[in-house]
Design a protein around this motif. Structure first.
Motif, mmCIF file in Angstrom:
data_model
loop_
_atom_site.group_PDB
_atom_site.id
_atom_site.type_symbol
_atom_site.label_atom_id
_atom_site.label_comp_id
_atom_site.label_asym_id
_atom_site.label_seq_id
_atom_site.Cartn_x
_atom_site.Cartn_y
_atom_site.Cartn_z
ATOM 1 N N CYS A 72 26.766 37.470 42.516
ATOM 2 C CA CYS A 72 25.364 37.569 42.105
ATOM 3 C C CYS A 72 24.950 36.294 41.389
ATOM 4 C CB CYS A 72 25.155 38.764 41.182
ATOM 5 S SG CYS A 72 23.476 38.801 40.505
ATOM 6 N N SER A 74 22.252 35.750 39.709
ATOM 7 C CA SER A 74 21.607 35.999 38.409
ATOM 8 C C SER A 74 22.638 36.275 37.331
ATOM 9 C CB SER A 74 20.651 37.196 38.497
ATOM 10 O OG SER A 74 19.625 36.917 39.402
ATOM 11 N N CYS A 75 23.617 37.124 37.648
ATOM 12 C CA CYS A 75 24.654 37.448 36.665
ATOM 13 C C CYS A 75 25.731 36.369 36.609
ATOM 14 C CB CYS A 75 25.334 38.767 37.013
ATOM 15 S SG CYS A 75 24.239 40.182 37.179
ATOM 16 N N ARG A 79 30.486 40.886 42.051
ATOM 17 C CA ARG A 79 30.201 42.320 41.953
ATOM 18 C C ARG A 79 30.716 43.038 43.188
ATOM 19 N NH1 ARG A 79 28.957 42.656 36.729
ATOM 20 N NH2 ARG A 79 27.028 41.591 36.136
ATOM 21 N N CYS A 89 22.864 43.004 44.033
ATOM 22 C CA CYS A 89 23.744 43.188 42.886
ATOM 23 C C CYS A 89 23.564 44.602 42.333
ATOM 24 C CB CYS A 89 23.384 42.162 41.820
ATOM 25 S SG CYS A 89 24.257 42.403 40.273
ATOM 26 N N CYS A 92 21.941 44.178 38.524
ATOM 27 C CA CYS A 92 20.579 43.719 38.255
ATOM 28 C C CYS A 92 19.652 43.805 39.473
ATOM 29 C CB CYS A 92 20.609 42.286 37.722
ATOM 30 S SG CYS A 92 21.090 41.091 38.982
HETATM 31 ZN ZN LIG Z 1 23.315 40.655 39.161
#
Ligand SMILES: [Zn+2]
Length: 114
Positions: A72, A74-75, A79, A89, A92
């Motif tokens: 992911c 963003s994270c 995942r 994800c 999120c």
């Molecule tokens: Zn994420």
């Protein structure tokens, strides 16, 4: 029969290796991801056909199924995904096209009796 051609190449590979090491193969271990497009049951059945009348006849094919894991953005983390339906994800919800694990189709080990 996509699985049959995979099984045939596994048998070839394993036979080559057995020839190098000298011995009889009793089991072939493979790792398969959900995106490899292989049905484990079909591969098992194909393996039996592919190994028939070869030195691998009677050996076992052991399939380890690897989980689908995406990265992911963003994270900034890997995942695991439960399904191959959506590549988002689970934490999120960001869609991610980056698959880190899940496409595997590899021979990981051979059990050889000497
Ligand atoms: Zn994420």
């Amino acid at each position: 029969m996509h699985e049959l051609s995979i099984a045939l190449s596994l048998v070839d590979l394993a036979q080559e290796e057995a020839g190098r090491q000298g011995g009889r193969i009793c089991a072939v271990h493979v790792r398969i991801g959900p995106l490899a497009g292989v049905v484990p049951e079909a591969l098992l059945a194909s393996y039996e056909m592919a190994s028939f009348r070869t030195p691998l006849e009677g050996s076992r094919l052991v399939i380890e199924q690897v989980p689908l894991v995406v990265f992911c953005p963003s994270c900034q983390a890997q995942r695991p995904l439960d399904s191959v339906q959506s590549f988002c994800c689970p934490e999120c919800g960001t869609p991610t096209p980056q698959v880190d694990h899940g496409r595997e189709l590899e021979l990981v080990a051979l059990e050889i009796e000497t």
